[in-house]
Design a protein around this motif. Structure first.
Motif, PDB file in Angstrom:
ATOM      1  N   VAL A 123     -43.857  64.506  53.125  1.00 57.14           N
ATOM      2  CA  VAL A 123     -43.034  63.925  54.191  1.00 57.14           C
ATOM      3  C   VAL A 123     -41.999  62.965  53.626  1.00 57.14           C
ATOM      4  N   GLU A 124     -40.965  62.743  54.419  1.00 60.56           N
ATOM      5  CA  GLU A 124     -40.005  61.687  54.141  1.00 60.56           C
ATOM      6  C   GLU A 124     -40.227  60.585  55.173  1.00 60.56           C
ATOM      7  N   GLY A 125     -39.609  59.434  54.925  1.00 61.83           N
ATOM      8  CA  GLY A 125     -39.792  58.310  55.835  1.00 61.83           C
ATOM      9  C   GLY A 125     -39.503  58.679  57.276  1.00 61.83           C
ATOM     10  N   ARG A 126     -38.463  59.473  57.473  1.00 60.57           N
ATOM     11  CA  ARG A 126     -38.081  59.800  58.851  1.00 60.57           C
ATOM     12  C   ARG A 126     -39.081  60.719  59.546  1.00 60.57           C
ATOM     13  N   ASP A 127     -40.010  61.299  58.784  1.00 57.07           N
ATOM     14  CA  ASP A 127     -41.037  62.141  59.409  1.00 57.07           C
ATOM     15  C   ASP A 127     -42.196  61.317  59.948  1.00 57.07           C
ATOM     16  N   HIS A 187     -32.773  59.261  60.880  1.00 56.01           N
ATOM     17  CA  HIS A 187     -33.229  57.915  60.632  1.00 56.01           C
ATOM     18  C   HIS A 187     -32.038  56.990  60.757  1.00 56.01           C
ATOM     19  N   ILE A 240     -33.264  53.127  54.259  1.00 58.08           N
ATOM     20  CA  ILE A 240     -33.489  54.152  55.275  1.00 58.08           C
ATOM     21  C   ILE A 240     -34.504  55.173  54.778  1.00 58.08           C
ATOM     22  N   LEU A 241     -35.125  54.880  53.629  1.00 59.88           N
ATOM     23  CA  LEU A 241     -36.115  55.800  53.087  1.00 59.88           C
ATOM     24  C   LEU A 241     -37.500  55.496  53.624  1.00 59.88           C
ATOM     25  N   GLY A 242     -37.662  54.310  54.167  1.00 58.79           N
ATOM     26  CA  GLY A 242     -38.993  53.845  54.492  1.00 58.79           C
ATOM     27  C   GLY A 242     -39.396  54.086  55.938  1.00 58.79           C
ATOM     28  N   VAL A 243     -40.454  53.393  56.320  1.00 56.95           N
ATOM     29  CA  VAL A 243     -41.044  53.569  57.640  1.00 56.95           C
ATOM     30  C   VAL A 243     -41.218  52.187  58.271  1.00 56.95           C
ATOM     31  N   PRO A 244     -40.419  51.855  59.280  1.00 55.77           N
ATOM     32  CA  PRO A 244     -40.554  50.538  59.894  1.00 55.77           C
ATOM     33  C   PRO A 244     -41.951  50.361  60.492  1.00 55.77           C
ATOM     34  N   ASN A 263     -38.933  65.516  67.975  1.00 52.97           N
ATOM     35  CA  ASN A 263     -39.515  64.479  67.142  1.00 52.97           C
ATOM     36  C   ASN A 263     -38.779  64.283  65.836  1.00 52.97           C
ATOM     37  N   LEU A 307     -44.092  69.984  60.165  1.00 53.61           N
ATOM     38  CA  LEU A 307     -43.194  68.879  60.444  1.00 53.61           C
ATOM     39  C   LEU A 307     -42.004  69.357  61.269  1.00 53.61           C
ATOM     40  N   MET A 345     -47.203  61.487  61.917  1.00 52.60           N
ATOM     41  CA  MET A 345     -46.053  62.281  61.489  1.00 52.60           C
ATOM     42  C   MET A 345     -45.562  63.118  62.657  1.00 52.60           C
ATOM     43  N   ARG A 346     -44.269  63.366  62.628  1.00 55.92           N
ATOM     44  CA  ARG A 346     -43.630  64.106  63.714  1.00 55.92           C
ATOM     45  C   ARG A 346     -43.753  65.594  63.413  1.00 55.92           C
TER      46      ARG A 346
END
Lengths: 493, 300, 328
Positions: free
Chosen positions: A256-260, C313, A301-305, C309, C2, A270-271
């Motif tokens: 996954v990436e952060g946006r997932d 970002h 913007i790589l992370g997960v708030p 979903n 995903l 995860m989405r």
């Protein structure tokens, strides 16, 4: 017994050679390999190299080299001659690695969730911790099941002129390279299958399941008995993306990436195409400072708030733990032997390389006078970046490093040059000695496990001591031989 | 019995977005600390839209309320209500010499508060200024700290809106104007530049009523969060001073927490997703309980 | 899987099909006009832009409607996200984003197509050998489709790839019919069967058509074939039925239909029970427009159902210093 064939004229050159004694005879555990290689012609080898290249290309093993404009994808050069570690030697290394990583985990737990006894008892000074870039105050109070803060550790070992294994540096944040260990072995079994016949080589292909098992063991208390593990990558443009994808595949988990990922009520999910799916353990391959824009760099913007709050709430485990950089700070490295004695009450099994701490005025003076004989490294870098190798540096480079050290003595350490051991390595149509190191991988879940061998890196340039892949290094398949007792119970790889 | 003053503090922040925000994740540092000088009696945070607040103590001991809102919104309102009792602080009764600052054990104990940080990166000129001020005070550390405190107070003109956090501390001194966190950062940088450990403190201050100039029990005073600093005195501990108001910190100061600089104790920090741009408004209301009410409470 | 990967695969499929269909339509238009009057040509190129919904962006460029300008715009204009070169670039980026879910062979096929296309002198190709260029694009896309079919496991990833592919193809076959139809109306030769034959050829359907309809010269048969054939893989009905089947498999075990399934089922049945002769007597253009709308709604509902979903970002820091401007 003289060497012939590819070994014609092979000269250990006054270094500790892994395969050949100073008298020019093969060491016992290399005997069979040397005989095999002597029987090969240059023509043979060229053909074997073609098989190797095809194997790597079809496996898609590349790393990205950034030059002008777009990155170029290259295959990682694997030398055809494997490195062999006999069973007894490996037992010693394994014991030393487990000891070291156990102590480092205790140290990190003490700093982040303990009462900092190591500081109070005067083993490590407070200021050293406070001034370490890798010390993350935001990780204060976040515990990890079993204290397995270094879930994966890569400990760089070298052998000096006497053949003594020493720890050169610890990599406790996101050590990479394990994919090459597995791929090198897979390629080697295709390239020189018959060479395996003469040896009982311990397998490495259980790394994926072992890693997954360790990750599952650190899932939060109360999580699903079948916890969901993901690999978090910065994305396809990261130079180590291949390894991230490789590990996800080896473990059969989502990459996954952060946006997932999304955090809701301090729970990470995860989405997916069918809604949100809860995540219990994140094997993250992105740096601390990009992990959560709420507490670290707000421009990431790589992370997960919110992922840090989820970890704090005990709803997710982040591996490796946040803030491990304080323990692989190269200045803290100098204290690791004391850290081992302090937590384990035992002498370090694997010694450090003699190291000078440059904030100490006496040591600094001594180092500045001998810059041309020493190695100077920035404390927070890895991958060989920013390093000065005194004996091969120009006067201008030395002068520049002196100025940097004077300006920021906490920012650098100096070490004696280790005459790294050498290993026969294919150069055109014959073998020559080239310097090598070894990065074994240590896994910590509810127990500590070392994958047999590790990544042997080789400095392909003649005389070079720099083995980093970004600096012209290659690698070797690394064979740990099973002990003779195991001969009956274990099959071939 | 030690005289106790009781305050009710309400901290409110509202963030208006000019477009819909899908989600936001925030950290609030608004809860008064419980320490030798004050005791929290009650504390509560609420958010609108509602959220599940997770509370923890950060590295510096400050209570943090962290929460996320995962529904579309254009307005986020956060309020923190606290009842807190403050006690008078003892006067410094030691007079350590400058040499004691150099003791390795003292330096190591306060290592966290000796270096440059983003908001306290003094330059040579500032260190020179600090040395000049210190020279007049001779060899007495407490005297030097008080002199630096006065110097910080007189070097700036209080000018709301004059600066923003993130401005270089040397520039603050050059422009000679600022608000409370500039005073605090300046004082911290001055101290550290001559090896006196110093830290930034975030809190509330019960100020005099703007209309009457008096401090009236029972009245509600509308203020803002405040900031001051503390310097480490060998053999004593932290000495707290308020350079904005040229005051020793006392029962009218309510501490939230401390850190190396503002970034370790911001009242609010967060990120959001969506197209809107935020407009943030914050305010604090403080009511000092009347003497009668306090007596009643004391009897209970 | 995903949501982001599903979305990438969906668009990878769409982009490849878009590149192929655009090449087909360029090819038909170009060769259909070789013997036409200049004013006919301008009208035909304009119609092509219209059915691709690119007439407005093109008009803004003020380049004049000619074979060269329109072809360049549709083949390699970097400002046109629907150009063949852009579509292939998007297919590559989307494949790369879902690299873990597609086979290495598929990735290599897409990647090398992208690299080869980029290395060509497209301006010269458009000018000197358009047929060869469009042939290359078609062959490459078909090769990619073949590699996908041979190497991809039939999992959800495959289903999203095919869903995008089939919806785009259904749309594009409608558009192909539309552009051909409008050309015929323009030329006043609705019955000119060789024009329809060209259409079939451009959809690689002339041989299949011959086997099915033997010696028929009836335009209604061509329209019927391209819209309603149950066996020809570029017919609109075939595409919609495949997409419908894929959606059903995504939701195996679910007791009720999803919104995309309902919308797609409706559009498919509107088509399926159609009489092609009646259609030709009425306004084919209007009907094709309805079909296009139906497919577009399906695509939108798929996005809502499955990709909702997958959010971009866009994290912004709460201006960290906003509230303290007024600090005491």
């Amino acid at each position: 017994m003289a060497l012939s064939g590819l070994f014609e004229g092979y000269d250990p050159g006054g270094f500790f050679d892994e395969a050949v004694t100073s008298e020019g005879a093969p060491r016992d555990h290399y005997e069979a390999l040397v005989r095999r290689l002597e029987g090969l012609t240059p023509h043979h080898l060229a053909e074997r190299e073609r098989v190797r290249d095809a194997a790597f290309r079809s496996a898609g093993i590349t790393f990205t080299v950034y030059g002008e404009g777009e990155g170029i994808e290259r295959t990682f050069p694997m030398d055809l001659v494997p490195r062999i570690i006999p069973a007894g030697e490996w037992e010693h290394l394994e014991e030393g690695l487990i000891q070291r990583v156990t102590a480092l985990n205790r140290f990190l737990d003490d700093l982040y969730v303990g009462d900092k006894a190591v500081i109070k008892d005067g083993i490590v000074p407070q200021w050293l911790i406070s001034s370490s870039d890798g010390f993350q105050r935001a990780a204060h109070g976040i515990s990890v099941p079993h204290g397995a803060r270094c879930l994966v550790a890569g400990i760089d070992l070298v052998r000096d002129a006497e053949g003594t294994y020493r720890v050169l540096e610890d990599n406790l944040r996101n050590p990479s390279g394990v994919s090459y260990v597995l791929e090198n072995r897979a390629a080697m079994t295709r390239v020189l299958p018959r060479v395996f016949d003469d040896h009982l080589v311990r397998p490495v292909d259980h790394y994926g399941p072992s890693l997954l098992n360790a990750l599952r063991r650190v899932s939060p208390a109360g999580a699903d008995p079948e916890p969901t593990v993901v690999v978090l990558t910065p994305g396809v443009f990261n130079s180590a993306y291949f390894e991230h994808a490789f590990l996800a595949r080896q473990m059969g988990v989502e990459l996954v990436e952060g946006r997932d990922l999304v955090v809701d009520d301090h729970v990470v999910s995860m989405r997916t195409t069918h809604g949100l799916k809860r995540v219990d353990v994140i094997y993250r391959r992105i740096d601390d400072s990009f992990l959560d824009p709420v507490v670290f760099r707000s421009d990431s913007i790589l992370g997960v708030p919110g992922v840090m709050s989820a970890a704090r709430a005990g709803n997710v485990t982040i591996a490796n733990a946040v803030g491990n950089g304080v323990a692989d700070d190269k200045a803290v490295y100098a204290y690791v032997p004391d850290i081992i004695r302090y937590y384990l009450g035992a002498e370090p099994i694997l010694p450090n390389v003699p190291t000078y701490l440059l904030w100490d005025a006496d040591q600094r003076r001594h180092v500045l006078d001998r810059m041309d004989e020493l190695v100077v490294k920035p404390v927070a870098e890895s991958g060989g970046y920013g390093m000065l190798i005194g004996p091969s540096a120009t006067d201008a480079e030395i002068a520049a490093m002196c100025r940097r050290v004077e300006a920021d003595p906490r920012g650098y350490i100096a070490q004696e040059v280790v005459a790294l051991s050498r290993h026969p390595t294919l150069v055109d149509d014959h073998l020559e000695g080239r310097h090598i190191d070894l990065r074994p991988f240590v896994l910590c879940g509810d127990r500590v496990e070392v994958i047999p061998g590790g990544l042997t890196r080789v400095a392909l340039r003649k005389g070079s001591l720099v083995v980093n892949s970004s600096q012209g290094g290659g690698s070797k398949d690394t064979w740990v031989l099973a002990s003779p007792e195991a001969r009956t119970s274990r099959g071939r790889p | 019995m030690m005289p106790v003053t009781r305050y009710d503090v309400v901290y409110r922040t509202s963030i208006h977005y000019d477009d819909i925000v899908r989600a936001s994740q925030n950290e609030l540092r608004a809860c008064p600390a419980s320490d030798d000088h004050q005791q929290v009696v009650a504390y509560r945070t609420t958010t609108h839209p509602a959220s599940r607040v997770l509370t923890y103590q950060d590295y510096f001991g400050t209570r943090v309320d962290t929460f996320g809102v995962r529904e579309p919104h254009v307005l986020l309102e956060i309020s923190a209500e606290a009842s807190v009792e403050t006690f008078p602080r003892a006067l410094v009764t030691v007079s350590p010499r400058v040499a004691e600052l150099r003791s390795p054990s003292f330096r190591d104990r306060y290592a966290e508060y000796l270096g440059r940080t983003g908001h306290t990166a003094w330059d040579d000129d500032m260190a020179e200024a600090a040395r000049r001020v210190a020279a007049i005070s001779g060899d007495d550390v407490v005297g030097i700290v008080l002199a630096l405190h006065r110097f910080a107070h007189t070097s700036l003109r209080y000018t709301p809106g004059a600066t923003y956090i993130g401005v270089d501390v040397n520039e603050v001194l050059a422009k000679a104007q600022g608000v409370c966190q500039d005073y605090a950062h300046l004082a911290v940088a001055l101290c550290r530049s001559i090896d006196i450990p110093a830290r930034y403190v975030s809190g509330y201050f019960f100020a005099a009523s703007e209309s009457t100039g008096e401090e009236v029990d029972g009245d509600v005073v509308s203020v803002q969060t405040h900031a001051w600093f503390e310097a480490a005195i060998p053999g004593w501990g932290w000495l707290a001073l308020d350079p904005t108001n040229a005051l020793q910190v006392g029962p009218r100061h309510i501490t939230i927490g401390h850190g190396r600089d503002y970034d370790d104790v911001p009242p609010i920090r967060g990120v959001y997703s969506g197209g809107g741009r935020p407009n943030t408004q914050a305010g604090v209301e403080i009511r000092r309980q009347t003497a009668v009410a306090q007596q009643l409470q004391a009897q209970q | 899987m995903l949501a982001r990967h599903a979305e990438s695969l969906f668009w990878a499929g769409r982009s490849i099909e878009r590149a192929e269909s655009t090449a087909r339509m360029l090819d038909v238009t170009y060769h259909g006009l070789l013997e036409a009057m200049p004013w006919e040509a301008e009208r035909s190129w304009m119609d092509l832009l219209k059915v691709l919904w690119l007439d407005r962006p093109f008009a803004e460029l003020e380049r004049g409607v000619r074979a060269a300008t329109v072809s360049e715009f549709l083949v390699f204009d970097p400002d046109n996200p629907g150009a063949i070169l852009s579509s292939v670039g998007q297919a590559r980026e989307n494949s790369r984003a879902a690299r873990e879910l597609i086979s290495s062979e598929l990735w290599e096929a897409v990647n090398s197509f992208h690299l080869e296309l980029r290395s060509r002198n497209l301006r010269a190709d458009v000018e000197a050998r358009p047929h060869e260029l469009y042939g290359f694009v078609k062959r490459s896309c078909q090769m990619i489709a073949g590699v996908a079919g041979e190497t991809m496991p039939r999992d959800d990833g495959w289903r999203f790839l095919m869903l995008g592919w089939m919806l785009e193809r259904a749309e594009m076959t409608c558009r192909l019919l539309d552009v051909r139809y409008s050309q015929l109306v323009t030329a006043g030769a609705t019955g000119g069967f060789h024009h329809w034959l060209q259409t079939l050829k451009s959809a690689s359907g002339s041989e299949a058509f011959r086997r099915r309809y033997r010696a028929s010269m009836d335009p209604a048969d061509v329209v019927e074939f391209l819209l309603l054939s149950r066996t020809f893989p570029r017919s609109v009905l075939f595409c919609l039925a495949s997409a419908e089947n894929g959606l059903a498999r995504l939701e195996a075990g679910r007791p009720t239909l999803t919104r995309p399934q309902r919308l797609l089922g409706r559009t498919r049945s509107d088509l399926e029970f159609l009489d092609s002769h009646e259609l030709l007597e009425g306004d084919l253009h209007v009907f094709l427009d309805q079909m296009l709308n139906g497919v577009r709604q399906v695509a939108e509902s798929v996005a809502l159902q499955y990709f909702r979903n997958a959010q971009e970002h866009d994290i912004h820091a709460l201006d960290p210093y906003g509230p303290v401007l007024e600090l005491g």
